[in-house]
Design a protein around this motif. Structure first.
Motif, PDB file in Angstrom:
ATOM      1  N   LEU A 178       0.781  -1.226   0.000  1.00 31.71           N
ATOM      2  CA  LEU A 178       0.000   0.000   0.000  1.00 31.71           C
ATOM      3  C   LEU A 178       0.811   1.274   0.000  1.00 31.71           C
ATOM      4  O   LEU A 178       0.276   2.280   0.365  1.00 31.71           O
ATOM      5  CB  LEU A 178      -0.894   0.002   1.223  1.00 31.71           C
ATOM      6  CG  LEU A 178      -2.170  -0.714   0.991  1.00 31.71           C
ATOM      7  CD1 LEU A 178      -2.948  -0.808   2.275  1.00 31.71           C
ATOM      8  CD2 LEU A 178      -2.945  -0.053  -0.040  1.00 31.71           C
ATOM      9  N   SER A 179       2.062   1.238  -0.367  1.00 27.85           N
ATOM     10  CA  SER A 179       2.877   2.390  -0.093  1.00 27.85           C
ATOM     11  C   SER A 179       3.058   3.288  -1.282  1.00 27.85           C
ATOM     12  O   SER A 179       4.024   3.194  -1.969  1.00 27.85           O
ATOM     13  CB  SER A 179       4.160   1.906   0.483  1.00 27.85           C
ATOM     14  OG  SER A 179       5.242   2.202  -0.237  1.00 27.85           O
ATOM     15  N   SER A 180       2.152   4.156  -1.501  1.00 31.38           N
ATOM     16  CA  SER A 180       2.366   5.111  -2.561  1.00 31.38           C
ATOM     17  C   SER A 180       1.562   6.354  -2.361  1.00 31.38           C
ATOM     18  O   SER A 180       0.680   6.415  -1.550  1.00 31.38           O
ATOM     19  CB  SER A 180       2.014   4.500  -3.901  1.00 31.38           C
ATOM     20  OG  SER A 180       0.673   4.610  -4.112  1.00 31.38           O
ATOM     21  N   SER A 234       9.071   4.723  -4.658  1.00 36.58           N
ATOM     22  CA  SER A 234       8.093   3.963  -5.431  1.00 36.58           C
ATOM     23  C   SER A 234       8.296   2.467  -5.245  1.00 36.58           C
ATOM     24  O   SER A 234       9.415   1.972  -5.246  1.00 36.58           O
ATOM     25  CB  SER A 234       8.218   4.281  -6.917  1.00 36.58           C
ATOM     26  OG  SER A 234       7.874   5.615  -7.165  1.00 36.58           O
ATOM     27  N   VAL A 235       7.189   1.759  -5.106  1.00 39.46           N
ATOM     28  CA  VAL A 235       7.236   0.303  -5.067  1.00 39.46           C
ATOM     29  C   VAL A 235       7.438  -0.166  -6.503  1.00 39.46           C
ATOM     30  O   VAL A 235       6.725   0.270  -7.411  1.00 39.46           O
ATOM     31  CB  VAL A 235       5.918  -0.259  -4.481  1.00 39.46           C
ATOM     32  CG1 VAL A 235       5.870  -1.778  -4.612  1.00 39.46           C
ATOM     33  CG2 VAL A 235       5.769   0.158  -3.024  1.00 39.46           C
ATOM     34  N   PRO A 236       8.417  -1.053  -6.754  1.00 42.48           N
ATOM     35  CA  PRO A 236       8.664  -1.527  -8.119  1.00 42.48           C
ATOM     36  C   PRO A 236       7.443  -2.211  -8.725  1.00 42.48           C
ATOM     37  O   PRO A 236       6.694  -2.891  -8.027  1.00 42.48           O
ATOM     38  CB  PRO A 236       9.807  -2.543  -7.943  1.00 42.48           C
ATOM     39  CG  PRO A 236      10.438  -2.216  -6.625  1.00 42.48           C
ATOM     40  CD  PRO A 236       9.336  -1.636  -5.780  1.00 42.48           C
ATOM     41  N   GLY A 237       7.256  -2.016 -10.024  1.00 46.10           N
ATOM     42  CA  GLY A 237       6.164  -2.660 -10.736  1.00 46.10           C
ATOM     43  C   GLY A 237       5.178  -1.657 -11.294  1.00 46.10           C
ATOM     44  O   GLY A 237       5.377  -0.445 -11.202  1.00 46.10           O
ATOM     45  N   ASN A 247       2.174  -0.063 -10.646  1.00 45.63           N
ATOM     46  CA  ASN A 247       1.256   0.232  -9.552  1.00 45.63           C
ATOM     47  C   ASN A 247       1.395   1.680  -9.136  1.00 45.63           C
ATOM     48  O   ASN A 247       2.382   2.323  -9.468  1.00 45.63           O
ATOM     49  CB  ASN A 247       1.556  -0.694  -8.357  1.00 45.63           C
ATOM     50  CG  ASN A 247       2.924  -0.432  -7.781  1.00 45.63           C
ATOM     51  OD1 ASN A 247       3.152   0.581  -7.139  1.00 45.63           O
ATOM     52  ND2 ASN A 247       3.864  -1.350  -7.997  1.00 45.63           N
ATOM     53  N   PRO A 248       0.427   2.195  -8.389  1.00 50.19           N
ATOM     54  CA  PRO A 248       0.505   3.571  -7.893  1.00 50.19           C
ATOM     55  C   PRO A 248       0.992   3.618  -6.437  1.00 50.19           C
ATOM     56  O   PRO A 248       0.537   4.426  -5.647  1.00 50.19           O
ATOM     57  CB  PRO A 248      -0.952   4.031  -7.998  1.00 50.19           C
ATOM     58  CG  PRO A 248      -1.720   2.800  -7.673  1.00 50.19           C
ATOM     59  CD  PRO A 248      -0.916   1.658  -8.263  1.00 50.19           C
ATOM     60  N   LEU A 296      -0.586  -4.125 -10.610  1.00 55.99           N
ATOM     61  CA  LEU A 296      -2.035  -4.008 -10.553  1.00 55.99           C
ATOM     62  C   LEU A 296      -2.554  -3.936 -11.983  1.00 55.99           C
ATOM     63  O   LEU A 296      -1.979  -3.246 -12.823  1.00 55.99           O
ATOM     64  CB  LEU A 296      -2.458  -2.729  -9.818  1.00 55.99           C
ATOM     65  CG  LEU A 296      -1.993  -2.527  -8.384  1.00 55.99           C
ATOM     66  CD1 LEU A 296      -2.566  -1.238  -7.825  1.00 55.99           C
ATOM     67  CD2 LEU A 296      -2.360  -3.709  -7.510  1.00 55.99           C
ATOM     68  N   ASP A 297      -3.641  -4.639 -12.236  1.00 56.55           N
ATOM     69  CA  ASP A 297      -4.248  -4.591 -13.559  1.00 56.55           C
ATOM     70  C   ASP A 297      -5.748  -4.477 -13.394  1.00 56.55           C
ATOM     71  O   ASP A 297      -6.375  -5.407 -12.892  1.00 56.55           O
ATOM     72  CB  ASP A 297      -3.879  -5.847 -14.350  1.00 56.55           C
ATOM     73  CG  ASP A 297      -4.390  -5.789 -15.778  1.00 56.55           C
ATOM     74  OD1 ASP A 297      -4.596  -4.678 -16.307  1.00 56.55           O
ATOM     75  OD2 ASP A 297      -4.590  -6.870 -16.368  1.00 56.55           O
ATOM     76  N   PRO A 298      -6.355  -3.340 -13.738  1.00 55.84           N
ATOM     77  CA  PRO A 298      -5.744  -2.178 -14.383  1.00 55.84           C
ATOM     78  C   PRO A 298      -5.031  -1.275 -13.367  1.00 55.84           C
ATOM     79  O   PRO A 298      -5.300  -1.340 -12.177  1.00 55.84           O
ATOM     80  CB  PRO A 298      -6.947  -1.439 -14.975  1.00 55.84           C
ATOM     81  CG  PRO A 298      -8.077  -1.767 -14.050  1.00 55.84           C
ATOM     82  CD  PRO A 298      -7.808  -3.175 -13.580  1.00 55.84           C
TER      83      PRO A 298
END
Length: 166
Positions: free
Chosen positions: A12-14, A37-40, A42-43, A62-64
């Motif tokens: 949840l870190s963003s 930013s968490v890699p990948g 995601n927001p 995450l998709d979407p």
């Protein structure tokens, strides 16, 4: 709390704010230091430097991305617990709608992990996959979620933050 087991322990870190919130568009843009930013795809961002956390998050997709109300959300996360996480570990979860706090709760991490087919103790490499359907009735606005995850001895496992505009 359906989404909590998949996102709180690993990502949840963003902090992402919506351009539409400021300028009337539906695009989202990060407002924080990219080094958190968490890699990948995601927001998500870490709340602080993750080098001191006992959970190393390698990737979260995450998709979407960004999540959309009324649609299925696929969450895939890969991480490594560098220290054993035992029973009585917990998550402090806060969800805000604008400035209004909707949720401010303490949840049992091990209980939540059962929803992604994991159990305590947690240790070593982990791969989590979770599909959830977001309700289409989510009110339009900016939501901020923060999850601070701790061991039973109150040592920080990770801290994650996300702000998303629906």
């Amino acid at each position: 709390m359906k989404l909590l087991p998949a996102i709180a322990p690993l990502f949840l870190s963003s902090l992402v704010a919506s351009k539409s919130f400021l300028f009337g568009s539906n695009e989202q843009h990060a407002l924080v230091d990219d080094s958190l930013s968490v890699p990948g795809d995601n927001p998500l961002n870490f709340c602080a430097d993750p080098t001191d956390f006992s959970l190393t998050i390698h990737n979260v997709d995450l998709d979407p991305n960004p999540p959309e109300k009324g649609k299925a959300l696929a969450i895939k996360a890969i991480g490594n617990f560098t220290e054993k996480v035992e029973q009585d570990a917990y998550i402090l979860l806060s969800v805000k709608y604008g400035l209004i706090t909707l949720i401010n709760t303490k949840a049992d991490l091990c209980e939540q992990m059962k929803q992604v087919d994991e159990s305590c103790p947690l240790q070593g490499a982990k791969h989590f996959t979770k599909d959830v359907t977001l309700p289409k009735e989510i009110p339009r606005g900016t939501y901020t979620v923060q999850a601070d995850v701790y061991t039973k001895d109150d040592e920080k496992i990770t801290c994650l933050k996300a702000t998303v505009h629906f």
